[in-house]
Design a protein around this motif. Structure first.
Motif, PDB file in Angstrom:
ATOM      1  N   ASN A  43    -118.220 -50.483  26.209  1.00 41.01           N
ATOM      2  CA  ASN A  43    -117.324 -49.394  26.597  1.00 41.01           C
ATOM      3  C   ASN A  43    -116.819 -49.684  28.014  1.00 41.01           C
ATOM      4  OD1 ASN A  43    -116.100 -46.903  26.991  1.00 41.01           O
ATOM      5  ND2 ASN A  43    -118.021 -45.979  27.666  1.00 41.01           N
ATOM      6  N   ASP A  44    -115.557 -50.122  28.063  1.00 42.31           N
ATOM      7  CA  ASP A  44    -114.996 -50.626  29.315  1.00 42.31           C
ATOM      8  C   ASP A  44    -114.415 -49.487  30.166  1.00 42.31           C
ATOM      9  OD1 ASP A  44    -113.859 -52.164  31.297  1.00 42.31           O
ATOM     10  OD2 ASP A  44    -112.238 -52.957  30.057  1.00 42.31           O
ATOM     11  N   GLY A  45    -115.293 -48.570  30.553  1.00 39.47           N
ATOM     12  CA  GLY A  45    -114.869 -47.462  31.428  1.00 39.47           C
ATOM     13  C   GLY A  45    -113.911 -46.500  30.761  1.00 39.47           C
ATOM     14  N   LYS A  71    -116.753 -48.562  35.399  1.00 42.68           N
ATOM     15  CA  LYS A  71    -115.307 -48.312  35.469  1.00 42.68           C
ATOM     16  C   LYS A  71    -114.600 -49.360  34.607  1.00 42.68           C
ATOM     17  CE  LYS A  71    -114.253 -51.116  39.585  1.00 42.68           C
ATOM     18  NZ  LYS A  71    -113.539 -52.176  38.936  1.00 42.68           N
ATOM     19  N   ASN A  72    -113.316 -49.228  34.455  1.00 41.04           N
ATOM     20  CA  ASN A  72    -112.564 -50.190  33.653  1.00 41.04           C
ATOM     21  C   ASN A  72    -112.494 -51.546  34.364  1.00 41.04           C
ATOM     22  OD1 ASN A  72    -109.305 -51.105  33.131  1.00 41.04           O
ATOM     23  ND2 ASN A  72    -110.652 -50.850  31.388  1.00 41.04           N
ATOM     24  N   ASN A  73    -112.908 -52.592  33.665  1.00 40.34           N
ATOM     25  CA  ASN A  73    -112.916 -53.936  34.264  1.00 40.34           C
ATOM     26  C   ASN A  73    -112.029 -54.925  33.530  1.00 40.34           C
ATOM     27  OD1 ASN A  73    -115.141 -54.176  36.497  1.00 40.34           O
ATOM     28  ND2 ASN A  73    -115.954 -52.818  34.931  1.00 40.34           N
ATOM     29  N   LYS A 130     -90.814 -56.816  20.883  1.00 43.33           N
ATOM     30  CA  LYS A 130     -90.947 -57.289  22.265  1.00 43.33           C
ATOM     31  C   LYS A 130     -92.266 -58.062  22.451  1.00 43.33           C
ATOM     32  CE  LYS A 130     -90.560 -54.584  26.170  1.00 43.33           C
ATOM     33  NZ  LYS A 130     -90.236 -53.306  26.798  1.00 43.33           N
ATOM     34  N   LYS A 131     -93.318 -57.499  21.870  1.00 41.77           N
ATOM     35  CA  LYS A 131     -94.641 -58.119  22.009  1.00 41.77           C
ATOM     36  C   LYS A 131     -94.703 -59.454  21.263  1.00 41.77           C
ATOM     37  CE  LYS A 131     -98.466 -55.491  22.393  1.00 41.77           C
ATOM     38  NZ  LYS A 131     -99.629 -54.704  21.948  1.00 41.77           N
ATOM     39  N   ARG A 132     -94.078 -59.486  20.066  1.00 41.77           N
ATOM     40  CA  ARG A 132     -94.109 -60.721  19.279  1.00 41.77           C
ATOM     41  C   ARG A 132     -93.333 -61.831  19.979  1.00 41.77           C
ATOM     42  NH1 ARG A 132     -91.602 -59.567  14.321  1.00 41.77           N
ATOM     43  NH2 ARG A 132     -91.398 -57.370  14.803  1.00 41.77           N
ATOM     44  N   HIS A 198    -100.907 -52.612  12.083  1.00 44.00           N
ATOM     45  CA  HIS A 198    -100.303 -51.836  13.173  1.00 44.00           C
ATOM     46  C   HIS A 198    -101.398 -51.086  13.919  1.00 44.00           C
ATOM     47  CE1 HIS A 198     -96.043 -52.274  12.513  1.00 44.00           C
ATOM     48  NE2 HIS A 198     -96.240 -52.200  11.210  1.00 44.00           N
ATOM     49  N   ARG A 199    -101.141 -50.820  15.172  1.00 43.34           N
ATOM     50  CA  ARG A 199    -102.044 -49.902  15.872  1.00 43.34           C
ATOM     51  C   ARG A 199    -101.548 -48.496  15.553  1.00 43.34           C
ATOM     52  NH1 ARG A 199    -105.169 -48.487  20.486  1.00 43.34           N
ATOM     53  NH2 ARG A 199    -105.597 -50.467  21.531  1.00 43.34           N
ATOM     54  N   PHE A 200    -102.374 -47.745  14.801  1.00 44.80           N
ATOM     55  CA  PHE A 200    -101.954 -46.396  14.418  1.00 44.80           C
ATOM     56  C   PHE A 200    -102.406 -45.352  15.429  1.00 44.80           C
ATOM     57  CE2 PHE A 200    -101.837 -48.617  10.312  1.00 44.80           C
ATOM     58  CZ  PHE A 200    -100.524 -48.323   9.978  1.00 44.80           C
TER      59      PHE A 200
HETATM   60  N1  UDP Z   1    -109.563 -53.433  26.043  1.00 39.94           N
HETATM   61  C1  UDP Z   1    -110.637 -53.340  26.904  1.00 39.94           C
HETATM   62  N2  UDP Z   1    -110.383 -53.199  28.234  1.00 39.94           N
HETATM   63  C2  UDP Z   1    -109.124 -53.160  28.748  1.00 39.94           C
HETATM   64  C3  UDP Z   1    -108.033 -53.313  27.859  1.00 39.94           C
HETATM   65  C4  UDP Z   1    -108.291 -53.447  26.515  1.00 39.94           C
HETATM   66  O1  UDP Z   1    -111.789 -53.361  26.478  1.00 39.94           O
HETATM   67  O2  UDP Z   1    -108.973 -53.014  29.964  1.00 39.94           O
HETATM   68  C5  UDP Z   1    -109.820 -53.560  24.594  1.00 39.94           C
HETATM   69  C6  UDP Z   1    -109.120 -52.521  23.727  1.00 39.94           C
HETATM   70  O3  UDP Z   1    -109.842 -51.332  23.634  1.00 39.94           O
HETATM   71  C7  UDP Z   1    -108.978 -53.269  22.408  1.00 39.94           C
HETATM   72  C8  UDP Z   1    -108.785 -54.716  22.841  1.00 39.94           C
HETATM   73  O4  UDP Z   1    -109.262 -54.790  24.185  1.00 39.94           O
HETATM   74  O5  UDP Z   1    -110.179 -53.188  21.681  1.00 39.94           O
HETATM   75  C9  UDP Z   1    -107.324 -55.152  22.787  1.00 39.94           C
HETATM   76  O6  UDP Z   1    -106.530 -54.254  23.539  1.00 39.94           O
HETATM   77  P1  UDP Z   1    -105.084 -53.771  23.058  1.00 39.94           P
HETATM   78  O7  UDP Z   1    -105.134 -53.331  21.652  1.00 39.94           O
HETATM   79  O8  UDP Z   1    -104.575 -52.786  24.062  1.00 39.94           O
HETATM   80  O9  UDP Z   1    -104.278 -55.135  23.168  1.00 39.94           O
HETATM   81  P2  UDP Z   1    -103.058 -55.631  22.279  1.00 39.94           P
HETATM   82  O10 UDP Z   1    -103.421 -55.488  20.829  1.00 39.94           O
HETATM   83  O11 UDP Z   1    -101.923 -54.742  22.655  1.00 39.94           O
HETATM   84  O12 UDP Z   1    -102.905 -57.045  22.685  1.00 39.94           O
END
Ligand code: UDP
Ligand code: MG
Length: 238
Positions: A43-45, A71-73, A130-132, A198-200
């Motif tokens: 759990n990254d914060g 905290k978030n890392n 855009k992401k692709r 997809h991310r739902f």
């Molecule tokens: N994640 C994380 N810490 C962060 C950013 C993302 O643990 O600071 C995790 C997030 O919860 C997911 C994975 O990394 O499980 C991929 O993130 P995301 O779906 O946002 O990336 P994308 O699919 O857009 O590349």
């Protein structure tokens, strides 16, 4: 020695609506294998209910282990911690947002009979245009610079023998280059077509700016590592 065969490492940052449906799917995919597995949730914060939900479900799913950052890392740190805490001889990393499909895990595990590592290859990516495009540019540029043959280095679903991840040193951002770092250590690998969804629920944590430009910058560090990697062989006895 641990009796765990497989460790699934899930980096989680604000995935409250995804984490339990994902863990249910992982359970459905791994239970029939009759192997001992654990699900290491890092759990990254998170600032949502991810931690609370995991804690509440630990009795129902005893395979869950929860490690929380103060905290978030960032994703690389979460993976690094999960790899270090994993007890299994096989480690599977998987995004916690349901974009990867746990139904693909058994075929990656199977490939480890022949290879040290098996990387998911999202041939049919379900991301925004855009992401692709930004990912395509980054992948092509990376291949030109590093001359590696990895099609989809950013796929969140990968499986390795523990020794692969124990021998690499990660820095923030280098999760995108894990296959190259493992190859540098001399381990074998294969790429396997996987489902992508997809991310739902929840939001992507990455934008074109914080992904494309950062990864291009990191690419030069990786290029340096490839160049300066030790390649000595001993010929003398002690
Ligand atoms: N994640 C994380 N810490 C962060 C950013 C993302 O643990 O600071 C995790 C997030 O919860 C997911 C994975 O990394 O499980 C991929 O993130 P995301 O779906 O946002 O990336 P994308 O699919 O857009 O590349
Ligand atoms: Mg995602």
């Amino acid at each position: 020695m641990s009796d765990i065969d497989i460790s699934v490492v899930l980096p989680c940052y604000n995935e409250q609506d995804n984490i339990m449906p994902l863990i249910t799917q992982i359970t459905n995919a791994l239970k029939p294998l009759n192997k001992k597995y654990e699900i290491v949730c890092v759990n990254d914060g998170s600032t949502d209910n991810t931690y609370k939900i995991l804690k509440l479900n630990k009795t129902k799913f005893p395979e869950i282990r929860i490690i929380s950052f103060t905290k978030n890392n960032g994703l690389t740190a979460a993976l690094d911690c999960g790899f270090k805490r994993a007890k299994g001889n096989i480690i599977i990393m998987c995004d916690a947002d349901m974009q990867n499909d746990p139904a693909d895990m058994p075929k990656l595990i199977d490939a480890l009979k022949y290879y040290d590592a098996a990387y998911g290859w999202r041939k049919n990516r379900q991301d925004t245009f855009k992401k692709r495009i930004s990912s395509k540019i980054a992948n092509n540029f990376r291949r030109m610079v590093t001359k590696d043959n990895i099609h989809d280095t950013g796929c969140g679903l990968k499986a390795f023998k523990k020794k692969c991840v124990s021998s690499i040193k990660l820095f923030d951002g280098l999760h995108r280059f894990i296959p190259i770092l493992i190859e540098l250590e001399g381990y074998t690998s294969t790429q396997i077509e996987v489902n992508h969804r997809h991310r739902f629920k929840g939001k992507s944590k990455y934008t074109v700016a914080n992904r494309l430009f950062k990864s291009l910058y990191d690419l030069f560090a990786v290029k340096w590592m490839i160049k300066r990697h030790f390649r000595y062989k001993e010929k003398s006895d002690e």
